[in-house]
Each structure stands twice: as structure tokens, then as C-alpha cells.
Design a protein around this motif. Structure first.
Motif, PDB file in Angstrom:
ATOM      1  N   ALA A   8       0.805  -1.222   0.000  1.00  0.00           N
ATOM      2  CA  ALA A   8       0.000   0.000   0.000  1.00  0.00           C
ATOM      3  C   ALA A   8       0.840   1.275   0.000  1.00  0.00           C
ATOM      4  O   ALA A   8       0.291   2.383  -0.012  1.00  0.00           O
ATOM      5  CB  ALA A   8      -0.936   0.005   1.211  1.00  0.00           C
ATOM      6  N   LEU A   9       2.149   1.156  -0.014  1.00  0.00           N
ATOM      7  CA  LEU A   9       3.010   2.340   0.064  1.00  0.00           C
ATOM      8  C   LEU A   9       2.891   3.250  -1.150  1.00  0.00           C
ATOM      9  O   LEU A   9       2.703   2.793  -2.283  1.00  0.00           O
ATOM     10  CB  LEU A   9       4.472   1.919   0.225  1.00  0.00           C
ATOM     11  N   ARG A  10       3.011   4.548  -0.887  1.00  0.00           N
ATOM     12  CA  ARG A  10       3.050   5.581  -1.920  1.00  0.00           C
ATOM     13  C   ARG A  10       4.355   6.364  -1.775  1.00  0.00           C
ATOM     14  O   ARG A  10       4.958   6.369  -0.695  1.00  0.00           O
ATOM     15  CB  ARG A  10       1.863   6.543  -1.757  1.00  0.00           C
ATOM     16  N   ASP A  35      -8.389  -4.302  -1.061  1.00  0.00           N
ATOM     17  CA  ASP A  35      -8.823  -2.964  -0.697  1.00  0.00           C
ATOM     18  C   ASP A  35      -7.752  -2.283   0.143  1.00  0.00           C
ATOM     19  O   ASP A  35      -7.040  -2.935   0.921  1.00  0.00           O
ATOM     20  CB  ASP A  35     -10.128  -3.022   0.103  1.00  0.00           C
ATOM     21  N   LEU A  36      -7.648  -0.964   0.010  1.00  0.00           N
ATOM     22  CA  LEU A  36      -6.728  -0.185   0.826  1.00  0.00           C
ATOM     23  C   LEU A  36      -7.466   0.275   2.068  1.00  0.00           C
ATOM     24  O   LEU A  36      -8.452   1.002   1.981  1.00  0.00           O
ATOM     25  CB  LEU A  36      -6.206   1.012   0.031  1.00  0.00           C
ATOM     26  N   VAL A  37      -6.998  -0.191   3.238  1.00  0.00           N
ATOM     27  CA  VAL A  37      -7.689   0.086   4.494  1.00  0.00           C
ATOM     28  C   VAL A  37      -6.743   0.760   5.482  1.00  0.00           C
ATOM     29  O   VAL A  37      -5.523   0.749   5.308  1.00  0.00           O
ATOM     30  CB  VAL A  37      -8.249  -1.215   5.112  1.00  0.00           C
ATOM     31  N   LEU A  70       0.507   4.251  -6.138  1.00  0.00           N
ATOM     32  CA  LEU A  70       1.172   3.137  -5.473  1.00  0.00           C
ATOM     33  C   LEU A  70       2.657   3.133  -5.855  1.00  0.00           C
ATOM     34  O   LEU A  70       3.010   3.379  -7.014  1.00  0.00           O
ATOM     35  CB  LEU A  70       0.531   1.810  -5.864  1.00  0.00           C
ATOM     36  N   LEU A  71       3.498   2.858  -4.882  1.00  0.00           N
ATOM     37  CA  LEU A  71       4.939   2.830  -5.137  1.00  0.00           C
ATOM     38  C   LEU A  71       5.286   1.703  -6.106  1.00  0.00           C
ATOM     39  O   LEU A  71       6.175   1.823  -6.944  1.00  0.00           O
ATOM     40  CB  LEU A  71       5.700   2.658  -3.813  1.00  0.00           C
TER      41      LEU A  71
END
Length: 213
Positions: A8-10, A35-37, A70-71
């Protein structure tokens, strides 16, 4: 870090100058989608990153199309990376480096712990085991148990001790040496010696001892 947190990293979560990664969300599987939570409260944290690792992250961050993207993502649909499976790129990379031993039947050889046997200096390791490796390196570097807890995002130090307490056993000799050095240092430097408190009434000493935890 957990795989979901990693996925989930940006770029905006990476502080290159301070060598920190902010964990503010996680990729969680629901049916066939991710899903991103928001992680649990104790999982929200700032993770310290060694310079050698951050150096590898810099070109990835700089190549990102947007600070909020997203990274890294799946090539097909741009969704978060899935956890590694036996056919995943991560596992293939590990096998290429470790070159696990094979028997005459062509099957991989396993040791008494049912683990694959590496024929090189590179271990046969899973993505989740890298998290354990990070914890071990922190402990070996002298990190306090509370620091390790915060870095791993554990709910309590007790959870961290349950998983990694055995790694602290090897530090007993070093602890004894440090205590000895501290005692010797106080003896040689009277200014650091404990202050002796005088009591006119011996009963006062008894009262003070009763206060000790």
C-alpha cells in the motif's frame, strides 16, 4: 513491515532525508480483490530505514508517476501487489539466488525442519520471514524491546517478547559486562557514586524500604 503495508506504500509515505517510512494504510484481501484500508491504531507508525535500504528505494520513489500513486503495483491492472505464492516473482528470485538442492528424483531436498536446503550463501526465505529477519537485526543491534515493538507494529511489548524474547538470551553476557563497567566506573569516579542518605531514626530506613517496588 507486513506485506499488506508494503503493497500500500506511496512515494509520499517515504521520507528519504529522514530515512523513514510512514505506515498509514494497508492492502487487505477481500474475495478476489485487494482494498486499501486503515491499519489498527498500534499498527500506524514510522519505520526507520537503514541507509543501504533507502538508497535502493530512492530511484523507485523518483520514478513514480505521482506522489499519491502506489509505489509498486501489478503490471496488468495497477492494483496492489499480491502476497507471494510458489509461482510468484519473489519466490523465483529467491530460488535463482539460493539454488535449492535437488535429489536424484528431481525433487527439492528438505531438512529435518522441512525447509529447502540452499546450495549457496543465500537463504531460502519467504517474504514474511524477512520481517522476522528485520526484528532479529534490530535486536542484535541493541534495540530496546519497546523500540522493536513500535517498529513491527505490535499491540504490546509482550507480543514482541513472545515472538522474539529468545533472541535476547544471547545478550546476557554483554549485559553483565556493561553492569560491571558501570560499577567499575562509579568506583573510579566518586562524583557518580550513589548518595548515601543518613537517617537519625532507624525506623525511617524501614519506612523507606517498604516504599520500594
Amino acid at each position: 513491515m507486513r506485506w499488506g503495508e508494503l503493497a500500500a506504500l506511496r512515494p509520499r509515505d517515504i521520507d528519504i532525508e529522514r530515512r523513514r517510512i510512514q505506515i498509514t494504510r494497508s492492502a487487505s484481501k477481500r474475495n478476489n480483490t485487494f482494498d486499501l484500508v486503515t491499519p489498527k491504531t498500534w499498527e500506524l507508525r514510522s519505520v526507520a530505514v537503514p541507509t543501504s535500504v533507502m538508497t535502493l528505494l530512492v530511484p523507485v520513489v523518483e520514478a513514480a508517476r505521482s506522489p499519491s500513486a502506489l509505489l509498486w503495483s501489478r503490471p496488468g491492472d495497477g492494483s496492489p501487489l499480491r502476497p507471494p505464492t510458489t509461482t510468484n516473482w519473489f519466490v523465483k528470485a529467491v530460488y535463482r539466488l539460493a539454488q535449492p538442492e535437488k535429489g536424484e528424483d528431481g525433487e527439492y531436498v528438505r531438512d529435518e525442519d522441512d525447509k529447502l536446503v540452499s546450495t549457496t550463501d543465500f537463504p531460502v526465505i519467504s517474504a514474511h520471514q524477512l520481517r522476522h529477519t528485520a526484528a532479529s537485526l534490530m535486536i542484535r543491534s541493541g534495540a530496546h524491546i519497546k523500540t522493536v515493538q513500535r517498529q513491527l507494529g505490535h499491540k504490546s511489548a509482550a507480543m514482541t517478547l513472545d515472538n522474539y524474547g529468545h533472541l535476547y538470551d544471547d545478550d546476557l553476557d554483554e549485559v553483565a559486562s556493561r553492569m560491571d563497567a558501570a560499577i567499575t566506573g562509579q568506583t573510579e569516579n566518586p562524583s557518580t557514586n550513589p548518595v548515601e542518605i543518613q537517617f537519625d531514626d532507624p525506623r525511617q530506613l524501614d519506612q523507606e524500604n517498604e516504599k520500594c517496588p
